[in-house]
Write a protein that holds these residues in place. Sequence first.
Motif, PDB file in Angstrom:
ATOM      1  N   LYS A 124      45.357  50.136  29.403  1.00  0.00           N
ATOM      2  CA  LYS A 124      46.211  51.189  29.955  1.00  0.00           C
ATOM      3  C   LYS A 124      46.205  51.186  31.477  1.00  0.00           C
ATOM      4  O   LYS A 124      47.158  51.578  32.112  1.00  0.00           O
ATOM      5  N   ASP A 125      45.091  50.763  32.069  1.00  0.00           N
ATOM      6  CA  ASP A 125      44.965  50.773  33.523  1.00  0.00           C
ATOM      7  C   ASP A 125      44.353  49.453  33.970  1.00  0.00           C
ATOM      8  O   ASP A 125      43.134  49.324  34.055  1.00  0.00           O
ATOM      9  N   LEU A 126      45.193  48.484  34.235  1.00  0.00           N
ATOM     10  CA  LEU A 126      44.746  47.142  34.618  1.00  0.00           C
ATOM     11  C   LEU A 126      43.956  47.146  35.930  1.00  0.00           C
ATOM     12  O   LEU A 126      43.152  46.249  36.170  1.00  0.00           O
ATOM     13  N   SER A 127      44.126  48.159  36.753  1.00  0.00           N
ATOM     14  CA  SER A 127      43.462  48.175  38.053  1.00  0.00           C
ATOM     15  C   SER A 127      41.940  48.183  37.920  1.00  0.00           C
ATOM     16  O   SER A 127      41.243  47.640  38.777  1.00  0.00           O
ATOM     17  N   ILE A 128      41.405  48.760  36.846  1.00  0.00           N
ATOM     18  CA  ILE A 128      39.947  48.775  36.655  1.00  0.00           C
ATOM     19  C   ILE A 128      39.443  47.348  36.420  1.00  0.00           C
ATOM     20  O   ILE A 128      38.478  46.904  37.044  1.00  0.00           O
ATOM     21  N   GLN A 129      40.108  46.609  35.540  1.00  0.00           N
ATOM     22  CA  GLN A 129      39.700  45.230  35.273  1.00  0.00           C
ATOM     23  C   GLN A 129      39.874  44.354  36.513  1.00  0.00           C
ATOM     24  O   GLN A 129      39.053  43.489  36.795  1.00  0.00           O
ATOM     25  N   MET A 130      40.946  44.573  37.241  1.00  0.00           N
ATOM     26  CA  MET A 130      41.185  43.777  38.441  1.00  0.00           C
ATOM     27  C   MET A 130      40.119  44.084  39.508  1.00  0.00           C
ATOM     28  O   MET A 130      39.651  43.189  40.199  1.00  0.00           O
ATOM     29  N   GLU A 131      39.733  45.352  39.624  1.00  0.00           N
ATOM     30  CA  GLU A 131      38.667  45.739  40.566  1.00  0.00           C
ATOM     31  C   GLU A 131      37.351  45.053  40.185  1.00  0.00           C
ATOM     32  O   GLU A 131      36.661  44.490  41.033  1.00  0.00           O
ATOM     33  N   ALA A 132      37.021  45.075  38.889  1.00  0.00           N
ATOM     34  CA  ALA A 132      35.783  44.437  38.427  1.00  0.00           C
ATOM     35  C   ALA A 132      35.827  42.929  38.679  1.00  0.00           C
ATOM     36  O   ALA A 132      34.868  42.349  39.191  1.00  0.00           O
ATOM     37  N   LEU A 133      36.939  42.297  38.338  1.00  0.00           N
ATOM     38  CA  LEU A 133      37.076  40.855  38.538  1.00  0.00           C
ATOM     39  C   LEU A 133      36.959  40.478  40.015  1.00  0.00           C
ATOM     40  O   LEU A 133      36.348  39.467  40.360  1.00  0.00           O
ATOM     41  N   SER A 134      37.495  41.311  40.881  1.00  0.00           N
ATOM     42  CA  SER A 134      37.465  41.003  42.315  1.00  0.00           C
ATOM     43  C   SER A 134      36.040  40.979  42.873  1.00  0.00           C
ATOM     44  O   SER A 134      35.810  40.406  43.937  1.00  0.00           O
ATOM     45  N   LYS A 135      35.094  41.566  42.185  1.00  0.00           N
ATOM     46  CA  LYS A 135      33.701  41.587  42.658  1.00  0.00           C
ATOM     47  C   LYS A 135      33.002  40.248  42.455  1.00  0.00           C
ATOM     48  O   LYS A 135      31.941  40.009  42.999  1.00  0.00           O
ATOM     49  N   HIS A 136      33.577  39.363  41.650  1.00  0.00           N
ATOM     50  CA  HIS A 136      32.975  38.060  41.360  1.00  0.00           C
ATOM     51  C   HIS A 136      33.507  36.988  42.319  1.00  0.00           C
ATOM     52  O   HIS A 136      33.944  35.919  41.897  1.00  0.00           O
ATOM     53  N   ALA A 137      33.449  37.267  43.603  1.00  0.00           N
ATOM     54  CA  ALA A 137      34.031  36.387  44.613  1.00  0.00           C
ATOM     55  C   ALA A 137      33.442  34.978  44.603  1.00  0.00           C
ATOM     56  O   ALA A 137      34.146  34.013  44.886  1.00  0.00           O
ATOM     57  N   SER A 138      32.164  34.825  44.254  1.00  0.00           N
ATOM     58  CA  SER A 138      31.556  33.487  44.269  1.00  0.00           C
ATOM     59  C   SER A 138      32.092  32.603  43.148  1.00  0.00           C
ATOM     60  O   SER A 138      31.870  31.401  43.150  1.00  0.00           O
ATOM     61  N   GLN A 139      32.808  33.183  42.204  1.00  0.00           N
ATOM     62  CA  GLN A 139      33.322  32.416  41.075  1.00  0.00           C
ATOM     63  C   GLN A 139      34.831  32.195  41.157  1.00  0.00           C
ATOM     64  O   GLN A 139      35.415  31.628  40.243  1.00  0.00           O
TER      65      GLN A 139
END
Length: 166
Positions: A124-139
């Motif tokens: 329902k709110d893709l921004s939460i998943q995108m925020e979490a994914l953005s934290k994995h910058a080394s990958q």
Amino acid sequence: YGTSRNDFKGKRIRRIRKHEMREAAKAYGTKLDGKPKINLIWFGEIDGYLPFNKRVFLKLKTLILNLKPHVVIAPDSFFSLDLHPDHLHTGWLVYVAIKSMKPFQRPLLLLYHSFNPNFYITIKDLSIQMEALSKHASQISPLGLKYLKLIRGISVSYTHLRAHET
């Protein structure tokens, strides 16, 4: 390991990845003390070298039996779209561990990265998943980070628009 940069391998990448995972977990919510609501458990194997053996199988089976989850979500290693060795080994180990349990002990197993998925989750709110994914910058490659920022902006805008439609 999980990186082609030799200066990052070992303890340095371990610290980086743990920090990234803690920050990603916070995207799903935090307690009053600022710690993530998600309980993170470190499995202790080396990134890029997860063995498919009896020791790891027993360790994983014990973890599942101790946690008593209702659901386990794991990579599909049989009809997979993802051929990363760690992901394949994880899927096989989870599958074998759960199948080796007595029927009354078994959690529901949901498989992802599949040509033949057995579940779908509506986001329902893709921004939460995108925020979490953005934290994995080394990958994520620099180009991937730029693309993620673009998509993240689109998903936040879309969520904002949808909120005003109702």
